[in-house]
Write a protein that holds these residues in place. Sequence first.
Motif, PDB file in Angstrom:
ATOM      1  N   TYR A   1       0.840  -1.196   0.000  1.00  0.00           N
ATOM      2  CA  TYR A   1       0.000   0.000   0.000  1.00  0.00           C
ATOM      3  C   TYR A   1       0.877   1.249   0.000  1.00  0.00           C
ATOM      4  O   TYR A   1       0.659   2.172  -0.798  1.00  0.00           O
ATOM      5  CB  TYR A   1      -0.926  -0.011   1.216  1.00  0.00           C
ATOM      6  CG  TYR A   1      -1.771   1.229   1.326  1.00  0.00           C
ATOM      7  CD1 TYR A   1      -2.862   1.414   0.494  1.00  0.00           C
ATOM      8  CD2 TYR A   1      -1.466   2.228   2.243  1.00  0.00           C
ATOM      9  CE1 TYR A   1      -3.647   2.559   0.577  1.00  0.00           C
ATOM     10  CE2 TYR A   1      -2.229   3.367   2.333  1.00  0.00           C
ATOM     11  CZ  TYR A   1      -3.318   3.524   1.504  1.00  0.00           C
ATOM     12  OH  TYR A   1      -4.071   4.665   1.587  1.00  0.00           O
ATOM     13  N   ALA A   2       1.878   1.278   0.870  1.00  0.00           N
ATOM     14  CA  ALA A   2       2.758   2.441   0.944  1.00  0.00           C
ATOM     15  C   ALA A   2       3.548   2.618  -0.351  1.00  0.00           C
ATOM     16  O   ALA A   2       3.683   3.741  -0.856  1.00  0.00           O
ATOM     17  CB  ALA A   2       3.710   2.297   2.131  1.00  0.00           C
ATOM     18  N   LEU A   3       4.063   1.540  -0.911  1.00  0.00           N
ATOM     19  CA  LEU A   3       4.809   1.642  -2.166  1.00  0.00           C
ATOM     20  C   LEU A   3       3.917   2.101  -3.315  1.00  0.00           C
ATOM     21  O   LEU A   3       4.363   2.855  -4.189  1.00  0.00           O
ATOM     22  CB  LEU A   3       5.458   0.300  -2.505  1.00  0.00           C
ATOM     23  CG  LEU A   3       6.612  -0.122  -1.606  1.00  0.00           C
ATOM     24  CD1 LEU A   3       7.106  -1.509  -1.995  1.00  0.00           C
ATOM     25  CD2 LEU A   3       7.748   0.888  -1.669  1.00  0.00           C
ATOM     26  N   THR A   4       2.666   1.689  -3.316  1.00  0.00           N
ATOM     27  CA  THR A   4       1.739   2.122  -4.357  1.00  0.00           C
ATOM     28  C   THR A   4       1.449   3.613  -4.247  1.00  0.00           C
ATOM     29  O   THR A   4       1.453   4.330  -5.257  1.00  0.00           O
ATOM     30  CB  THR A   4       0.427   1.317  -4.262  1.00  0.00           C
ATOM     31  OG1 THR A   4       0.726  -0.068  -4.426  1.00  0.00           O
ATOM     32  CG2 THR A   4      -0.569   1.756  -5.312  1.00  0.00           C
TER      33      THR A   4
ATOM     34  N   GLY B   1       4.581   5.473  -5.314  1.00  0.00           N
ATOM     35  CA  GLY B   1       4.766   5.353  -6.760  1.00  0.00           C
ATOM     36  C   GLY B   1       3.781   6.197  -7.552  1.00  0.00           C
ATOM     37  O   GLY B   1       4.164   6.845  -8.534  1.00  0.00           O
ATOM     38  N   LEU B   2       2.513   6.205  -7.134  1.00  0.00           N
ATOM     39  CA  LEU B   2       1.527   7.029  -7.830  1.00  0.00           C
ATOM     40  C   LEU B   2       1.827   8.518  -7.663  1.00  0.00           C
ATOM     41  O   LEU B   2       1.677   9.305  -8.612  1.00  0.00           O
ATOM     42  CB  LEU B   2       0.120   6.717  -7.307  1.00  0.00           C
ATOM     43  CG  LEU B   2      -0.456   5.366  -7.723  1.00  0.00           C
ATOM     44  CD1 LEU B   2      -1.773   5.111  -6.996  1.00  0.00           C
ATOM     45  CD2 LEU B   2      -0.640   5.299  -9.219  1.00  0.00           C
ATOM     46  N   GLY B   3       2.246   8.915  -6.474  1.00  0.00           N
ATOM     47  CA  GLY B   3       2.595  10.311  -6.243  1.00  0.00           C
ATOM     48  C   GLY B   3       3.781  10.754  -7.079  1.00  0.00           C
ATOM     49  O   GLY B   3       3.782  11.833  -7.684  1.00  0.00           O
TER      50      GLY B   3
ATOM     51  N   TYR C   1       2.730  11.014 -10.742  1.00  0.00           N
ATOM     52  CA  TYR C   1       1.969  12.237 -10.978  1.00  0.00           C
ATOM     53  C   TYR C   1       2.909  13.436 -11.107  1.00  0.00           C
ATOM     54  O   TYR C   1       2.752  14.264 -12.008  1.00  0.00           O
ATOM     55  CB  TYR C   1       0.974  12.469  -9.838  1.00  0.00           C
ATOM     56  CG  TYR C   1       0.313  13.820  -9.885  1.00  0.00           C
ATOM     57  CD1 TYR C   1      -0.716  14.076 -10.793  1.00  0.00           C
ATOM     58  CD2 TYR C   1       0.723  14.851  -9.047  1.00  0.00           C
ATOM     59  CE1 TYR C   1      -1.321  15.318 -10.852  1.00  0.00           C
ATOM     60  CE2 TYR C   1       0.127  16.095  -9.103  1.00  0.00           C
ATOM     61  CZ  TYR C   1      -0.892  16.326 -10.002  1.00  0.00           C
ATOM     62  OH  TYR C   1      -1.473  17.567 -10.066  1.00  0.00           O
ATOM     63  N   CYS C   2       3.887  13.539 -10.217  1.00  0.00           N
ATOM     64  CA  CYS C   2       4.815  14.675 -10.245  1.00  0.00           C
ATOM     65  C   CYS C   2       5.651  14.690 -11.519  1.00  0.00           C
ATOM     66  O   CYS C   2       5.875  15.746 -12.112  1.00  0.00           O
ATOM     67  CB  CYS C   2       5.724  14.646  -9.021  1.00  0.00           C
ATOM     68  SG  CYS C   2       4.865  14.995  -7.486  1.00  0.00           S
ATOM     69  N   VAL C   3       6.122  13.524 -11.948  1.00  0.00           N
ATOM     70  CA  VAL C   3       6.934  13.459 -13.161  1.00  0.00           C
ATOM     71  C   VAL C   3       6.096  13.824 -14.384  1.00  0.00           C
ATOM     72  O   VAL C   3       6.523  14.612 -15.238  1.00  0.00           O
ATOM     73  CB  VAL C   3       7.560  12.057 -13.314  1.00  0.00           C
ATOM     74  CG1 VAL C   3       8.169  11.874 -14.685  1.00  0.00           C
ATOM     75  CG2 VAL C   3       8.604  11.827 -12.239  1.00  0.00           C
TER      76      VAL C   3
END
Length: 52
Positions: free
Chosen positions: A23-26, A29-31, A34-36
């Motif tokens: 959950y934390a890695l997801t 990774g999504l954050g 989004y930033c990139v």
Amino acid sequence: MLPFNFEWVWDMGHYVFHGGLWYALTVIGLGMSYCVIKAVIDTSKGKGAGHH
């Protein structure tokens, strides 16, 4: 010890730990994705602050 090793025993502690880990890695990774993606889109549109 790896999960595909025959000595691995899946108990509630492993389920909770691995569930929280993934959950934390997801979320991270999504954050980061989004930033990139936002940085690439803003750069291609010329919204960068290159004029100080």
